[in-house]
Design an enzyme around this catalytic site. Structure first.
Site, PDB file in Angstrom:
ATOM      1  N   SER A  58       1.087  -1.012   0.217  1.00 24.24           N
ATOM      2  CA  SER A  58      -0.114   0.060   0.044  1.00 24.24           C
ATOM      3  C   SER A  58       0.991   1.366  -0.370  1.00 24.24           C
ATOM      4  O   SER A  58       0.227   2.748  -0.959  1.00 24.24           O
ATOM      5  CB  SER A  58      -0.623  -0.202   1.690  1.00 24.24           C
ATOM      6  OG  SER A  58      -1.272  -1.378   1.527  1.00 24.24           O
ATOM      7  N   PHE A  83      -9.155   9.485  16.670  1.00 26.38           N
ATOM      8  CA  PHE A  83     -10.496   8.764  17.615  1.00 26.38           C
ATOM      9  C   PHE A  83     -10.502   7.866  18.299  1.00 26.38           C
ATOM     10  O   PHE A  83     -10.453   7.114  19.085  1.00 26.38           O
ATOM     11  CB  PHE A  83     -11.581   8.636  16.541  1.00 26.38           C
ATOM     12  CG  PHE A  83     -11.868  10.514  16.062  1.00 26.38           C
ATOM     13  CD1 PHE A  83     -12.866  10.680  17.060  1.00 26.38           C
ATOM     14  CD2 PHE A  83     -12.176  10.215  14.349  1.00 26.38           C
ATOM     15  CE1 PHE A  83     -13.167  12.196  16.607  1.00 26.38           C
ATOM     16  CE2 PHE A  83     -11.977  11.004  14.256  1.00 26.38           C
ATOM     17  CZ  PHE A  83     -12.373  12.608  14.762  1.00 26.38           C
ATOM     18  N   GLU A 111     -10.255   7.090   2.540  1.00 22.41           N
ATOM     19  CA  GLU A 111     -10.291   6.191   3.163  1.00 22.41           C
ATOM     20  C   GLU A 111     -10.423   5.018   3.247  1.00 22.41           C
ATOM     21  O   GLU A 111     -10.784   5.832   4.717  1.00 22.41           O
ATOM     22  CB  GLU A 111      -7.998   5.731   3.260  1.00 22.41           C
ATOM     23  CG  GLU A 111      -7.874   4.821   2.966  1.00 22.41           C
ATOM     24  CD  GLU A 111      -6.086   4.209   3.553  1.00 22.41           C
ATOM     25  OE1 GLU A 111      -5.867   3.140   3.999  1.00 22.41           O
ATOM     26  OE2 GLU A 111      -6.203   4.967   4.558  1.00 22.41           O
ATOM     27  N   ASP A 132      -9.003  -3.466   4.006  1.00 23.15           N
ATOM     28  CA  ASP A 132      -7.516  -3.668   3.859  1.00 23.15           C
ATOM     29  C   ASP A 132      -7.432  -4.418   5.039  1.00 23.15           C
ATOM     30  O   ASP A 132      -7.241  -5.791   4.446  1.00 23.15           O
ATOM     31  CB  ASP A 132      -6.824  -3.366   3.378  1.00 23.15           C
ATOM     32  CG  ASP A 132      -5.218  -4.036   3.636  1.00 23.15           C
ATOM     33  OD1 ASP A 132      -5.198  -4.017   2.630  1.00 23.15           O
ATOM     34  OD2 ASP A 132      -4.575  -3.561   4.192  1.00 23.15           O
ATOM     35  N   HIS A 171      -4.954  -1.454  -4.474  1.00 26.79           N
ATOM     36  CA  HIS A 171      -4.573  -3.095  -5.078  1.00 26.79           C
ATOM     37  C   HIS A 171      -5.412  -4.469  -4.507  1.00 26.79           C
ATOM     38  O   HIS A 171      -6.243  -3.089  -4.152  1.00 26.79           O
ATOM     39  CB  HIS A 171      -3.837  -3.641  -4.160  1.00 26.79           C
ATOM     40  CG  HIS A 171      -3.783  -3.671  -2.246  1.00 26.79           C
ATOM     41  ND1 HIS A 171      -4.683  -4.024  -1.915  1.00 26.79           N
ATOM     42  CD2 HIS A 171      -3.648  -2.847  -2.094  1.00 26.79           C
ATOM     43  CE1 HIS A 171      -4.716  -3.842  -0.780  1.00 26.79           C
ATOM     44  NE2 HIS A 171      -3.373  -2.740  -0.134  1.00 26.79           N
ATOM     45  N   HIS A 216      -1.895  -9.377  -0.885  1.00 22.29           N
ATOM     46  CA  HIS A 216      -2.173  -8.839  -1.658  1.00 22.29           C
ATOM     47  C   HIS A 216      -3.387  -9.715  -2.401  1.00 22.29           C
ATOM     48  O   HIS A 216      -2.292 -10.351  -3.406  1.00 22.29           O
ATOM     49  CB  HIS A 216      -1.935  -7.583  -1.891  1.00 22.29           C
ATOM     50  CG  HIS A 216      -2.002  -6.402  -0.303  1.00 22.29           C
ATOM     51  ND1 HIS A 216      -1.222  -4.696  -0.742  1.00 22.29           N
ATOM     52  CD2 HIS A 216      -2.598  -5.983   0.160  1.00 22.29           C
ATOM     53  CE1 HIS A 216      -1.313  -4.865   0.098  1.00 22.29           C
ATOM     54  NE2 HIS A 216      -1.860  -5.155   1.077  1.00 22.29           N
TER      55      HIS A 216
END
EC number: 3.1.3.1
Length: 447
Positions: free
Chosen positions: A33, A213, A255, A260, A302, A377
């Protein structure tokens, strides 16, 4: 089961163009990534594990960084006078967001605590430090990663008894205080650490917002505490309200990074509910912006070795069993499987009988063909969806690093602006907001 998993078309796919991107890193067929983030944010391919640098930088080698830094579309937008923001469900100094502002030979240098002494002595800075210093006037930053901002062993505001949540910094810096000190006194700057504080803000009076957070990554959507942690769509809504006050427009990176993580853990249910929340965020962004002046790009960095098959009938739960048993070992199997990962289980010398376990559990790890602690991946091309001005430029098959150049061209920012004056004289649309929304999973699952 949310219908988006089966047959309905998400709102953000209507009236949009579609293309494919090649995701490989310069030194890896199957990418990580960090290298991919450098590609779709900075416009150049890079080595796996490196962020915001060209392929001349070798992973972990601090002394290969200087002179090989590359800037991102976030920086291009800021230099053009636009407001900019980053919203993620991971740490704000994780691989994807860090490529927007940092230049690092190693994606894992979250704070100086994670850096080798040699890299520190050679002058390399950790990614959290770079977040506060490299582009000091990022208007919106939201996600996790609180512990990397505080001195070593500082007690976390939320998890006071949890040692793993304590501050990590060896340099004794309080990066939250540094962030506050960089903001002009006449501007309204706010640091928040929980959902209640976030949602009580009036975003139309906020100039700068830093929201952290969780000490690390944010919680999965299925596990989220809706008192302390905002959802991705809530963060996106606040971000756009703050950024849209700028008449010159804005760039926002969003994102859904825990998609992922769910796949890496083999937890398909967690991953796909992250997808549902990502779709809500994309829908929210769509209702708050206009096709006339906003280019929105939705893609993945990916894929994963994640499959959905077994000839399941319509209406079958995506987390359910295939309608037949294996014709080899005579055992049932789930519709979702992984090529590799932690779901590989052998019981009594044979494949586990999934009918004997709770395969609908939120944390069930789907069976995999090859045992690995973490699923990997995938290396195939992934889809890119776009709508708005110049969306037609995203068609066919492209290198991943083509994406930011299209966005910059559409917004008349960055190095190539020769077309902008002629377009303006011809009465073309004025460049407006840019939205890059990343759903880190095989996008085809939505169809």
């Amino acid at each position: 089961m949310p219908s988006g998993f089966r047959s309905s078309t998400p709102m953000w796919l209507r009236m949009s163009s579609c293309s494919w991107e090649m995701t490989y890193n310069t030194n890896a067929q199957v990418p990580d990534s960090a290298g991919t983030a450098t590609a779709y944010l900075c416009g150049v391919k890079a080595n796996e594990g490196t962020v915001g640098v060209s392929a001349a930088t070798q992973r972990t080698q601090c002394n290969t960084t200087q002179g090989n830094e590359v800037t991102s579309i976030l920086r291009w937008a800021k230099d053009a006078g636009k407001s900019v923001g980053i919203v993620t469900t991971t740490r704000v100094n994780h691989a994807t967001p860090s490529a927007a502002y940092a230049h690092s030979a190693d994606r894992d240098w979250y704070s100086d605590n994670e850096m080798p002494p040699e890299a520190v002595s050679q002058g390399c800075k950790d990614i959290a430090y770079q977040l506060m210093h490299n582009v000091r006037d990022i208007e919106v930053i939201m996600g996790g990663g609180r512990k990397y901002m505080f001195p070593k062993n500082s007690t976390d505001v939320e998890y006071e008894m949890d040692e793993k949540s304590r501050g990590t910094r060896l340099d004794s810096l309080n990066l939250i205080d540094i962030w506050k000190s960089f903001k002009p006194r006449h501007k309204h700057s706010h640091y928040v650490w929980n959902r209640t504080e976030l949602l009580t803000l009036d975003p139309y009076t906020v100039d700068y917002l830093l929201g952290l957070f969780e000490p690390g990554d944010m919680q999965y959507e299925l596990n989220r505490n809706n008192v302390t942690d905002p959802s991705l769509s809530e963060m996106v809504e606040v971000a756009i309200k703050i950024l849209s006050k700028n008449p010159k427009g804005f760039f926002l990176l969003v994102e859904g990074g825990r998609i992922d993580h769910g796949h890496h853990e083999g937890k398909a249910k967690q991953a796909l509910h992250e997808v549902v929340e990502m779709d809500r965020a994309i829908g929210k962004a769509g209702t708050m912006t206009s096709l006339e002046d906003t280019l929105t790009v939705v893609t993945a960095d990916h894929s994963h070795v994640f499959t959905f098959g077994g000839y399941t009938p319509r209406g079958n739960s995506i987390f359910g069993l295939a309608p037949m048993v294996s014709d080899t070992d005579k055992k049932p199997f789930t519709a979702i499987l992984y090529g590799n990962g932690p779901g590989y289980k052998v019981v009594g010398g044979e494949r586990e009988n999934v009918s004997m376990v709770d395969y609908a559990h939120n944390n069930y790890q789907a069976q995999s063909a090859v045992p690995l602690r973490h699923e990997t991946h995938g290396g195939e091309d992934v889809a890119v969806f776009a709508k708005g001005p110049m969306a037609h430029l995203l068609h066919g098959v492209h290198e991943q690093n083509y994406i930011p150049h299209v966005m910059a061209y559409a917004a008349c920012i960055g190095a190539n602006q020769d077309h902008c004056a002629s377009a303006s004289l011809a009465g073309g649309p004025s460049p407006g907001p840019l939205l890059l929304l990343l759903a880190l999973f095989p996008l085809g699952i939505l169809f």
